[in-house]
Structures are given as structure tokens and as C-alpha cells.
Design a protein around this motif. Structure first.
Motif, PDB file in Angstrom:
ATOM      1  N   VAL A 101      10.818   3.438  -0.899  1.00 44.59           N
ATOM      2  CA  VAL A 101      10.678   4.813  -0.433  1.00 44.59           C
ATOM      3  C   VAL A 101      10.646   5.675  -1.690  1.00 44.59           C
ATOM      4  O   VAL A 101      11.640   5.809  -2.393  1.00 44.59           O
ATOM      5  CB  VAL A 101      11.849   5.209   0.491  1.00 44.59           C
ATOM      6  CG1 VAL A 101      11.726   6.657   0.904  1.00 44.59           C
ATOM      7  CG2 VAL A 101      11.902   4.306   1.701  1.00 44.59           C
ATOM      8  N   ASP A 102       9.474   6.242  -1.992  1.00 51.05           N
ATOM      9  CA  ASP A 102       9.290   6.979  -3.235  1.00 51.05           C
ATOM     10  C   ASP A 102       9.879   8.381  -3.175  1.00 51.05           C
ATOM     11  O   ASP A 102      10.484   8.837  -4.142  1.00 51.05           O
ATOM     12  CB  ASP A 102       7.802   7.052  -3.586  1.00 51.05           C
ATOM     13  CG  ASP A 102       7.175   5.668  -3.685  1.00 51.05           C
ATOM     14  OD1 ASP A 102       7.884   4.728  -4.092  1.00 51.05           O
ATOM     15  OD2 ASP A 102       5.983   5.527  -3.340  1.00 51.05           O
ATOM     16  N   ASN A 103       9.704   9.073  -2.035  1.00 49.46           N
ATOM     17  CA  ASN A 103      10.169  10.454  -1.949  1.00 49.46           C
ATOM     18  C   ASN A 103      10.400  10.826  -0.489  1.00 49.46           C
ATOM     19  O   ASN A 103       9.594  10.479   0.371  1.00 49.46           O
ATOM     20  CB  ASN A 103       9.119  11.397  -2.567  1.00 49.46           C
ATOM     21  CG  ASN A 103       9.617  12.817  -2.666  1.00 49.46           C
ATOM     22  OD1 ASN A 103      10.806  13.076  -2.674  1.00 49.46           O
ATOM     23  ND2 ASN A 103       8.680  13.756  -2.746  1.00 49.46           N
ATOM     24  N   MET A 105       5.913   6.474   0.672  1.00 54.20           N
ATOM     25  CA  MET A 105       6.478   5.128   0.600  1.00 54.20           C
ATOM     26  C   MET A 105       5.409   4.121   0.207  1.00 54.20           C
ATOM     27  O   MET A 105       4.217   4.381   0.324  1.00 54.20           O
ATOM     28  CB  MET A 105       7.083   4.752   1.947  1.00 54.20           C
ATOM     29  CG  MET A 105       6.106   4.794   3.089  1.00 54.20           C
ATOM     30  SD  MET A 105       6.931   4.592   4.656  1.00 54.20           S
ATOM     31  CE  MET A 105       5.560   4.815   5.771  1.00 54.20           C
ATOM     32  N   THR A 106       5.873   2.962  -0.255  1.00 56.24           N
ATOM     33  CA  THR A 106       5.005   1.835  -0.574  1.00 56.24           C
ATOM     34  C   THR A 106       5.504   0.648   0.229  1.00 56.24           C
ATOM     35  O   THR A 106       6.651   0.241   0.075  1.00 56.24           O
ATOM     36  CB  THR A 106       5.069   1.512  -2.082  1.00 56.24           C
ATOM     37  OG1 THR A 106       4.752   2.693  -2.814  1.00 56.24           O
ATOM     38  CG2 THR A 106       4.108   0.407  -2.440  1.00 56.24           C
ATOM     39  N   THR A 107       4.631   0.103   1.084  1.00 60.34           N
ATOM     40  CA  THR A 107       5.029  -0.996   1.961  1.00 60.34           C
ATOM     41  C   THR A 107       3.799  -1.726   2.476  1.00 60.34           C
ATOM     42  O   THR A 107       2.674  -1.356   2.161  1.00 60.34           O
ATOM     43  CB  THR A 107       5.895  -0.473   3.133  1.00 60.34           C
ATOM     44  OG1 THR A 107       6.394  -1.569   3.866  1.00 60.34           O
ATOM     45  CG2 THR A 107       5.114   0.443   4.037  1.00 60.34           C
ATOM     46  N   THR A 108       4.024  -2.735   3.293  1.00 57.20           N
ATOM     47  CA  THR A 108       2.922  -3.501   3.886  1.00 57.20           C
ATOM     48  C   THR A 108       2.446  -2.815   5.170  1.00 57.20           C
ATOM     49  O   THR A 108       3.200  -2.041   5.772  1.00 57.20           O
ATOM     50  CB  THR A 108       3.383  -4.932   4.211  1.00 57.20           C
ATOM     51  OG1 THR A 108       4.445  -4.867   5.158  1.00 57.20           O
ATOM     52  CG2 THR A 108       3.841  -5.665   2.968  1.00 57.20           C
ATOM     53  N   ARG A 164       0.841  -1.191   0.000  1.00 60.94           N
ATOM     54  CA  ARG A 164       0.000   0.000   0.000  1.00 60.94           C
ATOM     55  C   ARG A 164       0.880   1.245   0.000  1.00 60.94           C
ATOM     56  O   ARG A 164       2.006   1.223   0.456  1.00 60.94           O
ATOM     57  CB  ARG A 164      -0.898   0.020   1.233  1.00 60.94           C
ATOM     58  CG  ARG A 164      -1.870  -1.126   1.273  1.00 60.94           C
ATOM     59  CD  ARG A 164      -2.699  -1.058   2.516  1.00 60.94           C
ATOM     60  NE  ARG A 164      -3.681  -2.137   2.517  1.00 60.94           N
ATOM     61  CZ  ARG A 164      -4.354  -2.513   3.575  1.00 60.94           C
ATOM     62  NH1 ARG A 164      -4.162  -1.919   4.725  1.00 60.94           N
ATOM     63  NH2 ARG A 164      -5.226  -3.495   3.501  1.00 60.94           N
ATOM     64  N   LYS A 165       0.309   2.348  -0.455  1.00 61.90           N
ATOM     65  CA  LYS A 165       1.020   3.620  -0.453  1.00 61.90           C
ATOM     66  C   LYS A 165       0.702   4.360   0.842  1.00 61.90           C
ATOM     67  O   LYS A 165      -0.444   4.409   1.268  1.00 61.90           O
ATOM     68  CB  LYS A 165       0.613   4.466  -1.646  1.00 61.90           C
ATOM     69  CG  LYS A 165       1.096   3.903  -2.960  1.00 61.90           C
ATOM     70  CD  LYS A 165       0.988   4.955  -4.038  1.00 61.90           C
ATOM     71  CE  LYS A 165       1.566   4.451  -5.323  1.00 61.90           C
ATOM     72  NZ  LYS A 165       3.011   4.467  -5.319  1.00 61.90           N
TER      73      LYS A 165
END
Length: 93
Positions: A37-39, A65-68, A2-3
Motif C-alpha cells: 500500500v503506497d499511499n 497500491m501495488t498488487t496482483t 500492477r499499480k
């Protein structure tokens, strides 16, 4: 996966140049679990509407970020244990 958007407020006593490298060890938890980690956006010092821990300003950092969900909860827990971090806010985008 998820974001998420994570806002962190650090103590103004921390040097602004060392903010991003010091957060890198916390963000490594996301990368180790397969997330990304997007930004990382360091906003710098901002004044508060009311004093927090006897400070009138703090250093704001926003991390996309995108993670669980499990890793994001663990990251938020670890950040709350750090003395230089005054507040955190974790949002699911």
C-alpha cells in the motif's frame, strides 16, 4: 504486480478520525499477499453532485497500491459488502 488506484466513498455518518484505521483491515489483504500500500489519502467530506443513498455528502479516500489483479478484485468485492462504504472505483494506473 500492477499499480492500482482505489477511490472509496464512505457514509458521512462515519467519524473521519476512524476512517484510516477501519480501512486497515481491508488493506491488510494486500500486504498478506506480498503487495504494498503506497499511499492512503483521506480527502474528508465532500458534497455530491446528486444524492447517493439519500446523502448529499460523503467521505472520500484514495488508496494507491501495488498488487496482483486477483487480490485487487477480491479487495473490491470485500469493500462492496461493507455497509458504510457507499461507492468504490478501482483503476489500473
Amino acid at each position: 504486480m500492477r499499480k492500482y488506484e482505489l477511490m472509496i466513498i464512505l457514509s458521512p455518518e462515519v467519524d473521519e478520525r476512524t476512517v484510516e484505521p477501519s480501512l486497515e483491515k481491508f488493506l491488510q489483504l494486500i500486504k498478506d499477499d506480498g503487495g504494498s500500500v503506497d499511499n492512503v489519502d483521506v480527502w474528508g467530506k465532500r458534497r455530491f453532485a446528486y444524492p447517493i443513498n439519500k446523502f448529499s455528502e460523503g467521505i472520500y479516500v484514495v488508496v494507491n497500491m501495488t498488487t496482483t489483479p486477483e487480490v485487487s478484485a477480491e479487495l473490491d468485492r470485500q469493500l462492496s459488502l461493507n455497509e458504510t462504504i457507499m461507492r468504490t472505483k478501482l483503476l489500473r494506473v
